[in-house]
Design an enzyme around this catalytic site. Structure first.
Site, mmCIF file in Angstrom:
data_model
loop_
_atom_site.group_PDB
_atom_site.id
_atom_site.type_symbol
_atom_site.label_atom_id
_atom_site.label_comp_id
_atom_site.label_asym_id
_atom_site.label_seq_id
_atom_site.Cartn_x
_atom_site.Cartn_y
_atom_site.Cartn_z
ATOM 1 N N ASP A 230 0.946 -1.082 0.049
ATOM 2 C CA ASP A 230 -0.071 0.015 -0.013
ATOM 3 C C ASP A 230 0.730 1.115 -0.029
ATOM 4 O O ASP A 230 1.829 1.179 0.828
ATOM 5 C CB ASP A 230 -0.938 0.017 1.286
ATOM 6 N N GLU B 11 1.474 -0.462 -5.016
ATOM 7 C CA GLU B 11 0.692 0.456 -5.368
ATOM 8 C C GLU B 11 1.490 1.741 -5.625
ATOM 9 O O GLU B 11 1.857 2.373 -4.510
ATOM 10 C CB GLU B 11 -0.210 0.834 -4.157
#
Length: 733
Positions: free
Chosen positions: A354, A390
């Site tokens: 993330d 990401e």
């Protein structure tokens, strides 16, 4: 007390007649290990002063301690908020290396290192709070990691990988066939009914939203909501207890960990890999005014990114209040140790990072040669795992899609945007007489995004499989909602519909929200054909279903590694909520109720994935050169217009050109040839198929007009493509 035998081995580990403990707190004056017991009359605590070691490590050995012991840490040292020092021994801190946790954080004043008011806002002066936090925080638990060796990992090559992003709880909360007591749990995810769906669908890996133990944000607790997605990590080694069965929770943290390992084991037996979505960019301690739960009280300056000129102020590039400082050796070590643990001890097959740009920052600057990223590429334990970035955060130069080094793959937001634009945004504009975009970006995405992934130290770059293609994810509209809503409808989040992105690139096809059978093709007395511009289509629902199939087909037939969002294969809706992070209810849970249109979409998804699986021409591992190889009759990749002629330069720049044909030679991979034909216009179009391989015919194997898959049929030289539709032809040889 005696020192630990291996003071460099951080955390609490069974050793001989007790446990060895080691923790980093480089600016502390003293550190206490606190053994916690609850004999039914309240929490009792035994404290042991750890020894100061080298490199800021405090360590010790305590005899007589066994698995199941609850523990925490208390740190003595200066309290100087302006200098970024928040040592407060009244606060029981969680060991960052705790492999299991017990209890949940209660957001009450005692869990804050500083004095707060009833609304948990800092009081003037930011003075240290003297109240004990032990009854209100999560405790670490000593565990025995013994567990039967996992079966051989599936080791699915990237070329055959199909990712399925899912939430442990949301996937099975209403899944028929899963017993009630297993729904929404790790065990439920590995139940035969769940595995049967995954295998029948054709996915090869589940990418699970965060399962690291977390804690809630104050603003959600105040509104009676919860962090459903889980992007608020408290413990990097411990699984979230709430996703375990009630029986495992009652048996204790060791049983929770065993259930997680069992889930991975059973998925592996079914040939399915497990990818964890991990949040190492920030922690649940929030900004400077947040609670003191672990890293803040241990060594705030070491772990968190802060302003060098003002060490009391945190630098937030994540939008979550704090950011871990990956310039620090101990931060890199903490994350690498966590990753190795989940691979070697739990058995997972990879990670999706993330806000991964934060992990590669030297302060404000991102570098693909960052020591952490180099370590990922060279670590022997992590070798062979799937590593997915990401590739953005909220800091300076925060968009880095395509910039990560091998062996990482990147979520490709450029693919998402181009596909949505072609099938939804541009037709919506055309229905109102406006001009959309040309075909250059779409063609680049169909071919594997060479502009992003063809560069690097190795010739050819990371290749098309490094592009994680997606049209939806947990964050944003579902597939069904993309074709049903023009705007977000996040009222249930109680933020006045201000949260969530406004850049949805969606299209409601003429009316906002669900339509009923009574609506037919008329909205407010205006025929759908006139309202949306969809000539030849008289039903809003049917038009939406076709658009969904177009999006799905483009995803699964493009070069790259596809990622499906759980439920899209069955038309799951979130009722227009594009930011359901706090909705642990039917808004987020997958709906398994039978319906003909859901069954048709599921059958279509299975069909497309079967075609992809059976034909390597649809999943190239190298970028095409647009040339004809020696001994071949076709170029490895060629583009044609609606008349079957090679696309000329002017057509690529013309936004009125809405038909594109892409042909791939299958000879380099020992396969048949593939022709993908897309009609992005609002009217039917006569298309002349381009020349194929001499002596070979073609069959139509899929048409997005089909509500469900049909038998292949011979291709004709000229074909009429319905408005907003696409086809896949394969050669016969």
């Amino acid at each position: 007390m005696p020192g630990a035998a291996e003071p460099y081995r951080l955390g609490a580990h069974l050793a001989g007649d007790g446990i060895d403990v080691a923790v980093v707190a480089s600016r502390a004056d003293a550190v206490d290990l606190c053994l916690l017991d609850d004999g039914g009359e309240g929490l009792t605590e035994r404290r042991f002063r750890l020894l100061r070691g080298a490199g800021g490590v405090w360590h010790g050995h305590v005899a007589g301690v066994r698995a199941g012991q609850h523990y925490g840490l208390r740190v003595h040292g200066p309290w100087d908020p302006a200098a970024g020092l928040f040592h407060n021994p009244a606060k029981l801190l969680l060991d960052p290396y705790a492999r299991a946790v017990s209890g949940q954080v209660e957001l009450v004043p005692p869990v804050y290192g500083h004095r707060v008011d009833d609304r948990l806002h800092p009081l003037p002066g930011f003075a240290a709070d003297p109240h004990d936090s032990a009854p209100f925080v999560a405790h670490g638990v000593v565990v025995d990691d013994a567990f039967p060796a996992p079966v051989r990992r599936p080791r699915v090559p990237w070329g055959r990988t199909v990712l399925y992003e899912a939430h442990v709880r949301g996937l099975t909360m209403r899944l028929p066939g899963v017993p009630e007591h297993l729904r929404g749990t790790y065990a439920g995810l590995a139940h035969p009914a769940t595995i049967a769906h995954l295998r029948d669908l054709g996915v090869t890996a589940v990418e699970l939203l965060p399962i690291h133990a977390g804690s809630p944000e104050p603003f959600l607790v105040e509104r009676g909501l919860t962090n459903y997605w889980g992007y608020n990590t408290l413990a990097f080694f411990a699984p979230e207890p709430r996703y375990a069965t009630l029986a495992a929770q009652a048996a204790g943290p060791a049983a929770v960990l065993t259930e997680v390992k069992g889930m991975v084991h059973l998925l592996h037996e079914a040939g399915i890999e497990v990818i964890l979505d991990v949040v190492y960019n920030h922690t649940s301690e929030g900004g400077v005014g947040g609670p003191s739960l672990s890293l803040r009280g241990l060594d705030n300056l070491l772990y968190y990114l802060h302003d060098p000129a003002n060490p009391g102020a945190l630098v937030d590039v994540t939008g979550c209040g704090n950011s871990l400082d990956f310039r620090r050796t101990r931060v890199v070590q903490l994350v690498l140790d966590s990753l190795r643990y989940w691979v070697s001890e739990v058995g997972v097959d990879g990670f999706r990072f993330d806000l991964a740009v934060t992990l590669g920052r030297h302060g404000s600057r991102f570098s693909p040669d960052h020591p952490f990223l180099v370590a990922l590429a060279t670590d022997p334990v992590l070798a062979g795992t799937k590593l997915i970035a990401e590739p953005w955060d909220l800091g300076p130069d925060g968009w880095q899609t395509g910039a990560f080094p091998p062996p990482m793959a990147d979520w490709n937001d450029r693919f998402r945007n181009a596909v949505r634009t072609f099938w939804l945004t541009d037709p919506a504009a055309a229905s109102h007489g406006r001009v959309g975009h040309d075909l250059r970006d779409l063609a680049t995405r169909l071919a594997g995004s060479a502009d992003l992934f063809s560069h690097g130290e190795v010739p050819g770059g990371r290749g098309p499989l490094a592009s994680i293609n997606f049209v939806t994810a947990h964050d944003g509209f579902t597939l069904a909602d993309l074709v049903t809503y023009d705007g977000k409808h996040n009222e249930a989040n109680t933020e006045g519909n201000r949260d969530g992105t406004n850049d949805n690139r969606s299209w409601n096809h003429g009316v906002e929200g669900p339509v009923t059978a009574d609506d037919g093709g008329v909205v407010g007395g205006v025929a759908l054909e006139a309202r949306s511009g969809l000539a030849g289509t008289s039903d809003i629902a049917a038009a939406r279903r076709r658009s969904a199939r177009n999006l799905l087909g483009t995803l699964l037939l493009s070069a790259g590694t596809p990622m499906l969002t759980a439920g899209d294969e069955r038309g799951r809706t979130q009722r227009g909520n594009n930011n359901a992070y706090c909705q642990d209810n039917e808004i987020s849970w997958m709906d398994w109720a039978p319906a003909p249109e859901r069954d048709d979409l599921l059958a279509t998804t299975r069909h497309l994935l079967r075609l992809r699986r059976e034909h390597p021409v649809l999943r190239p591992e190298r970028f095409a050169a647009g040339r004809t190889a020696h001994g071949d009759a076709l170029a490895d990749l060629a583009w044609y217009d609606a008349d079957g002629r090679g696309m000329d330069a002017a057509a690529w720049y013309d936004p009125n050109t809405r038909v594109l044909q892409m042909q791939r030679s299958g000879q380099p991979v020992g396969d048949v040839d593939a022709l993908l034909v897309l009609n992005g216009s609002l009217g039917a179009v006569e298309v002349t198929l381009p020349p194929g391989r001499p002596g070979a015919g073609r069959v139509l194997v899929w048409d997005s007009v089909w509500e469900s898959p049909q038998a292949p049929r011979p291709a004709e030289a000229r074909a009429t493509l319905a408005p907003l539709s696409m086809r896949l032809y394969l050669s016969t040889r």
